[in-house]
Design a protein around this motif. Sequence first.
Motif, PDB file in Angstrom:
ATOM      1  N   LEU A 244       0.441   4.468  -0.166  1.00 37.21           N
ATOM      2  CA  LEU A 244      -0.647   5.437  -0.054  1.00 37.21           C
ATOM      3  C   LEU A 244      -0.219   6.863  -0.397  1.00 37.21           C
TER       4      LEU A 244
ATOM      5  N   LEU B 234       0.831  -1.212   0.000  1.00 35.44           N
ATOM      6  CA  LEU B 234       0.000   0.000   0.000  1.00 35.44           C
ATOM      7  C   LEU B 234       0.866   1.263   0.000  1.00 35.44           C
TER       8      LEU B 234
ATOM      9  N   GLN C  64      -9.975   2.918   5.536  1.00 34.70           N
ATOM     10  CA  GLN C  64      -9.080   1.941   4.915  1.00 34.70           C
ATOM     11  C   GLN C  64      -8.710   0.839   5.902  1.00 34.70           C
TER      12      GLN C  64
ATOM     13  N   LEU D 200      -2.720   6.266   6.313  1.00 33.37           N
ATOM     14  CA  LEU D 200      -3.832   5.316   6.346  1.00 33.37           C
ATOM     15  C   LEU D 200      -5.050   5.939   7.024  1.00 33.37           C
ATOM     16  N   THR D 201      -6.201   5.842   6.387  1.00 28.21           N
ATOM     17  CA  THR D 201      -7.428   6.387   6.970  1.00 28.21           C
ATOM     18  C   THR D 201      -8.142   5.323   7.798  1.00 28.21           C
TER      19      THR D 201
ATOM     20  N   ASP E 132     -11.556  -1.615   6.203  1.00 25.49           N
ATOM     21  CA  ASP E 132     -11.592  -2.499   5.035  1.00 25.49           C
ATOM     22  C   ASP E 132     -10.498  -3.566   5.105  1.00 25.49           C
ATOM     23  N   ILE E 133      -9.306  -3.170   5.564  1.00 29.18           N
ATOM     24  CA  ILE E 133      -8.201  -4.127   5.707  1.00 29.18           C
ATOM     25  C   ILE E 133      -8.578  -5.208   6.713  1.00 29.18           C
TER      26      ILE E 133
END
Length: 203
Positions: free
Chosen positions: A45, A43, A63, A59-60, A66-67
């Motif tokens: 990003l 990732l 996100q 990283l949000t 979702d991971i």
Amino acid sequence: MKTVRQIAEDIVGREGGFVNDPDDPGGATNHGVTIHTIRRLGLDLTGDGTVDVADVRALTRAQAVDIYIRHYFDAPGLGRLPECLQASVFDMFVNAGSNAIRILQQMLARMGFETTVDGVLGPQTVRHAHAAAARGAQLLADAYGVERRSYYYRLADGRPASRKYARRKDGGKGGWILRAEEFISPRFHLSEAEHRRRIAAWG
């Protein structure tokens, strides 16, 4: 029962934001997602061609959720477990990887089920977990939570640098222990006195 996404949102809330604690083997972490995971997933990003601490910072929360769902719930097949175990095993898988499954397998073996302890959630483990849940779902969930708590204490026994995660500066229960007890019925929580006796040898 909460949805998988709601459980993942709860996990992100427990994990907190960006940290880079030298005592944490996971290294730089954001929303509980480590730099090792960011690199494994490739990732980038920030789009600079490298995956490093800057990508962890970027990283949000969405996100991270979702991971967790994709790689820590769906990939190991946690949806095949009894509902009473899913939230706690999911939370533990995020925190301790396949040890979450090993803890369950060891517990099932002690309950009399012939379960292979390999950290993989295969048909045998799933079948035995459902059989155990049929005997008492809440008791099974409590038993798993207690096993998690014991795992954290043992980890801190053997790694002094990790004791700060199990014991606050004032000697009270640290984040690891409180995290495990979120999934245990109050009657099985350790009292502060019991907790302090458990960690007395730490000095």
